[in-house]
Design an enzyme around this catalytic site. Structure first.
Site, PDB file in Angstrom:
ATOM      1  N   GLY A 198     104.877  77.709  21.916  1.00 54.39           N
ATOM      2  CA  GLY A 198     103.688  78.201  22.611  1.00 54.39           C
ATOM      3  C   GLY A 198     103.156  77.209  23.635  1.00 54.39           C
ATOM      4  N   GLU A 215      36.123  37.334   4.021  1.00 51.55           N
ATOM      5  CA  GLU A 215      37.470  37.093   3.511  1.00 51.55           C
ATOM      6  C   GLU A 215      38.535  37.965   4.173  1.00 51.55           C
ATOM      7  OE1 GLU A 215      38.674  37.395  -0.848  1.00 51.55           O
ATOM      8  OE2 GLU A 215      36.819  36.182  -0.886  1.00 51.55           O
ATOM      9  N   PRO A 245      99.395  71.437  22.219  1.00 54.22           N
ATOM     10  CA  PRO A 245     100.637  72.149  21.879  1.00 54.22           C
ATOM     11  C   PRO A 245     101.880  71.591  22.552  1.00 54.22           C
ATOM     12  CG  PRO A 245      99.408  73.352  23.525  1.00 54.22           C
ATOM     13  CD  PRO A 245      98.530  72.203  23.117  1.00 54.22           C
ATOM     14  N   THR A 280      94.617  73.138  18.983  1.00 51.62           N
ATOM     15  CA  THR A 280      95.514  73.484  17.898  1.00 51.62           C
ATOM     16  C   THR A 280      96.413  74.665  18.294  1.00 51.62           C
ATOM     17  OG1 THR A 280      95.620  73.888  15.543  1.00 51.62           O
ATOM     18  CG2 THR A 280      93.891  75.056  16.735  1.00 51.62           C
ATOM     19  N   ALA A 281      97.571  74.757  17.612  1.00 51.88           N
ATOM     20  CA  ALA A 281      98.583  75.745  17.993  1.00 51.88           C
ATOM     21  C   ALA A 281      98.020  77.161  18.059  1.00 51.88           C
ATOM     22  CB  ALA A 281      99.749  75.687  17.013  1.00 51.88           C
ATOM     23  N   GLY A 308     100.789  66.516  17.114  1.00 46.99           N
ATOM     24  CA  GLY A 308     100.768  67.807  17.794  1.00 46.99           C
ATOM     25  C   GLY A 308      99.491  68.552  17.453  1.00 46.99           C
ATOM     26  N   GLY A 309      98.988  69.330  18.404  1.00 48.54           N
ATOM     27  CA  GLY A 309      97.811  70.165  18.147  1.00 48.54           C
ATOM     28  C   GLY A 309      96.588  69.321  17.868  1.00 48.54           C
ATOM     29  N   ASP A 310      95.937  69.626  16.751  1.00 54.57           N
ATOM     30  CA  ASP A 310      94.749  68.881  16.332  1.00 54.57           C
ATOM     31  C   ASP A 310      95.105  68.080  15.083  1.00 54.57           C
ATOM     32  OD1 ASP A 310      91.551  68.787  16.470  1.00 54.57           O
ATOM     33  OD2 ASP A 310      92.206  68.862  14.378  1.00 54.57           O
ATOM     34  N   ASP A 348     105.116  61.900  16.300  1.00 54.52           N
ATOM     35  CA  ASP A 348     106.144  62.654  15.594  1.00 54.52           C
ATOM     36  C   ASP A 348     106.808  63.661  16.513  1.00 54.52           C
ATOM     37  OD1 ASP A 348     104.105  64.631  15.503  1.00 54.52           O
ATOM     38  OD2 ASP A 348     103.357  63.692  13.661  1.00 54.52           O
ATOM     39  N   MET A 364     103.697  76.875  10.395  1.00 57.20           N
ATOM     40  CA  MET A 364     104.873  76.475   9.613  1.00 57.20           C
ATOM     41  C   MET A 364     105.390  77.634   8.778  1.00 57.20           C
ATOM     42  SD  MET A 364     103.701  72.677   8.388  1.00 57.20           S
ATOM     43  CE  MET A 364     101.961  72.976   8.097  1.00 57.20           C
ATOM     44  N   LYS A 369     108.700  64.151  11.872  1.00 56.69           N
ATOM     45  CA  LYS A 369     108.834  64.943  10.654  1.00 56.69           C
ATOM     46  C   LYS A 369     109.520  66.230  11.013  1.00 56.69           C
ATOM     47  CE  LYS A 369     104.497  63.756   8.717  1.00 56.69           C
ATOM     48  NZ  LYS A 369     103.214  64.369   8.498  1.00 56.69           N
TER      49      LYS A 369
HETATM   50  N1  SAH Z   1      98.336  69.885  13.912  1.00 61.40           N
HETATM   51  C1  SAH Z   1      99.115  70.954  14.509  1.00 61.40           C
HETATM   52  C2  SAH Z   1      99.906  71.737  13.483  1.00 61.40           C
HETATM   53  C3  SAH Z   1     100.951  70.934  12.803  1.00 61.40           C
HETATM   54  S1  SAH Z   1     101.882  71.862  11.669  1.00 61.40           S
HETATM   55  C4  SAH Z   1      98.181  71.854  15.287  1.00 61.40           C
HETATM   56  O1  SAH Z   1      96.958  71.726  15.189  1.00 61.40           O
HETATM   57  O2  SAH Z   1      98.685  72.691  16.036  1.00 61.40           O
HETATM   58  C5  SAH Z   1     103.247  72.344  12.637  1.00 61.40           C
HETATM   59  C6  SAH Z   1     103.184  73.816  12.941  1.00 61.40           C
HETATM   60  O3  SAH Z   1     102.272  74.040  14.012  1.00 61.40           O
HETATM   61  C7  SAH Z   1     104.476  74.400  13.437  1.00 61.40           C
HETATM   62  O4  SAH Z   1     105.336  74.719  12.371  1.00 61.40           O
HETATM   63  C8  SAH Z   1     103.988  75.632  14.141  1.00 61.40           C
HETATM   64  O5  SAH Z   1     103.656  76.651  13.238  1.00 61.40           O
HETATM   65  C9  SAH Z   1     102.698  75.145  14.767  1.00 61.40           C
HETATM   66  N2  SAH Z   1     102.884  74.723  16.161  1.00 61.40           N
HETATM   67  C10 SAH Z   1     102.615  73.510  16.669  1.00 61.40           C
HETATM   68  N3  SAH Z   1     102.855  73.499  17.995  1.00 61.40           N
HETATM   69  C11 SAH Z   1     103.272  74.722  18.329  1.00 61.40           C
HETATM   70  C12 SAH Z   1     103.674  75.342  19.548  1.00 61.40           C
HETATM   71  N4  SAH Z   1     103.687  74.682  20.686  1.00 61.40           N
HETATM   72  N5  SAH Z   1     104.021  76.642  19.506  1.00 61.40           N
HETATM   73  C13 SAH Z   1     104.016  77.327  18.352  1.00 61.40           C
HETATM   74  N6  SAH Z   1     103.655  76.802  17.173  1.00 61.40           N
HETATM   75  C14 SAH Z   1     103.275  75.514  17.161  1.00 61.40           C
END
Ligand code: SAH
Length: 440
Positions: free
Chosen positions: A391, A22, A204, A310-311, A280-282, A227, A362, A249
């Site tokens: 920066g 089976e 930046p 990031t800044a 801007g930044g990350d 922005d 900021m 902003k």
């Molecule tokens: N996501 C961004 C930050 C956004 S909040 C990052 O990761 O960098 C915005 C703040 O980021 C600003 O007020 C300042 O404090 C900072 N910032 C962004 N670009 C900058 C630059 N080129 N030089 C100095 N500060 C910066």
């Protein structure tokens, strides 16, 4: 995992069945259902394995079983001797057969009865019409592949079709209607390819501090939603005919409120656009990228995040300030000086620590409050600090000194560009940064 699950293609192949009874007949039925040709024998001879794709045995004398197992292994041929795991090179799972859907359940031989119980449960939850649905998907596979050559788009289409109204029709046995509905959905999907949103970190502001991935994605975008922090030089790297939407902003002066931005991203994606949300930044560092990703996920819009410099990292590098240092800085804290309901809302006791480098985003407008908070929490007024404006950009400026000095001078010094405050012993380890650092 003791046994590797795999499904053998036995169509038109020869399979040896040695013995009788089976148990062997049950295997014979399975193998036949898989489209194999059976070679049945009561006694073993090595020639029987010639041209075989697999071998099963049961109900034969011990030495026959052993001879078969050994000969099959010698040829690298899959062999299964019923109820004799030590003579098997593979085991047969409990099977749910909804051809072409096949579910195999194995307990690696530990508890075959349990495998059968699991099979009953699976049988109960799988709708009877599953076979028609799978067969429909199989029939339309080539058409779908042709219409939607991009893998992601194809996957999203199939996910939708295999769980929506098309699936309902197929599962209830209305196969022709299901097939027609699938082709209609396919034509529609082909006409409007599903959109995609990339949340992209622009860094930046220096165009050569974009990542290569960000650059590629900018080059493929239909729409760029950006922005204020993103300068023209970065936007110029986007595809020439990409539409640009400014949702800039400025502190307390949001051009487009955040919900408006979220809705805009969803709407553009639903129009089938490849959208870049450039930040801007990350995107995930004080960029409200988290909220946008949540809104996209909630709306079922495909999206991905591309990190940016990031800044804190950009400003530190451009100003020649190490963020960590073996001698004096073993932690880096990113904080925001932005107010919510008029409150800075930072846990200053946790931030005012020796051995920390603190980066405040900021923070220009709340600098005095941040200083007071840190001093009240016990940080010395002489702690090194630097304010870096614009920066990593050509117009970068650095105001360096003690925390007390920087906070006192900042209001008269700033020219309104984005600025980042760095505080901590590591700030004093600043080395001259070749081109950009121009202490004010
Ligand atoms: N996501 C961004 C930050 C956004 S909040 C990052 O990761 O960098 C915005 C703040 O980021 C600003 O007020 C300042 O404090 C900072 N910032 C962004 N670009 C900058 C630059 N080129 N030089 C100095 N500060 C910066």
């Amino acid at each position: 995992m003791r046994h590797f699950p795999a499904f053998l293609d036995l169509r038109g192949r020869t399979v040896l069945l040695l013995g009788q009874g089976e148990a062997l007949e049950a295997k014979a039925a399975l193998v036949r259902a898989a489209g194999a040709e059976l070679r049945e024998a009561a006694r073993f001879a090595p020639e029987l394995l010639e041209g075989c794709a697999a071998a099963f045995a049961a109900g034969a004398p011990e030495e026959e079983l052993r001879a078969l197992a050994e000969a099959a292994r010698g040829r690298g041929l899959p062999v299964n001797v019923v109820d004799r795991p030590e003579l098997c090179s593979f085991i047969v799972p409990a099977i749910v057969d909804r051809d072409p859907v096949t579910v195999g359940i194995s307990t690696s031989g530990a508890a075959p009865v349990l495998a059968r119980l699991i099979r009953q449960k699976i049988e109960a939850v799988l709708p009877p019409g599953l076979a028609s649905l799978a067969a429909l998907a199989g029939r339309c596979k080539d058409a779908v592949r042709r219409a939607l050559p991009e893998t992601g788009a194809r996957r999203r289409f199939l996910e939708r079709v295999l769980s929506g109204p098309v699936a309902d029709l197929a599962l209830s046995g209305r196969e022709a209607e299901a097939e027609a509905a699938l082709h209609r959905a396919l034509a529609e999907a082909e006409a409007t390819p599903p959109g995609f949103v990339h949340l992209v970190g622009a860094g930046p502001g220096a165009p050569d501090l974009l990542t290569l991935r960000a650059l590629r994605i900018l080059g493929e975008a239909d729409v760029i939603v950006h922005d204020r922090l993103v300068p023209e030089a970065v936007l110029d790297l986007a595809r020439r005919d990409a539409r640009r939407i400014f949702v800039g902003k400025q502190r307390a002066n949001h051009c487009v409120p955040q919900e408006g931005i979220n809705d805009l991203l969803v709407q553009l994606a639903r129009e089938g656009k490849r959208v870049v949300r450039l930040k801007g930044g990350d995107p995930f560092v004080f960029g409200r990228g988290g909220e946008e990703a949540e809104a996209l996920a909630a709306a079922g819009v495909a999206h991905a995040v591309v990190p940016g410099i990031t800044a804190a990292l950009a400003c530190a590098a451009a100003a020649g300030i190490p963020l960590t240092h073996r001698d004096c800085a073993r932690a880096l804290v990113l904080a925001t000086g932005h107010t919510r309901n008029g409150e800075v809302g930072l846990d200053f006791a946790a931030l005012a620590r020796p051995g920390h480098t603190l980066a405040v985003y900021m923070g220009v407008h709340t600098l005095a409050r941040v200083r007071d908070g840190l001093l009240d929490a016990g940080l010395p007024a002489t702690t090194p600090a630097a304010l870096i404006e614009n920066g990593a950009r050509p117009d970068q400026r650095v105001l360096a000194g003690t925390l007390a000095e920087v906070a006192a001078q900042a209001p008269g010094w700033t020219r309104g560009g984005p600025a980042l405050l760095l505080v901590g012993e590591a700030v004093a380890r600043r080395t001259a940064a070749p081109d950009l650092a121009t202490a004010a």
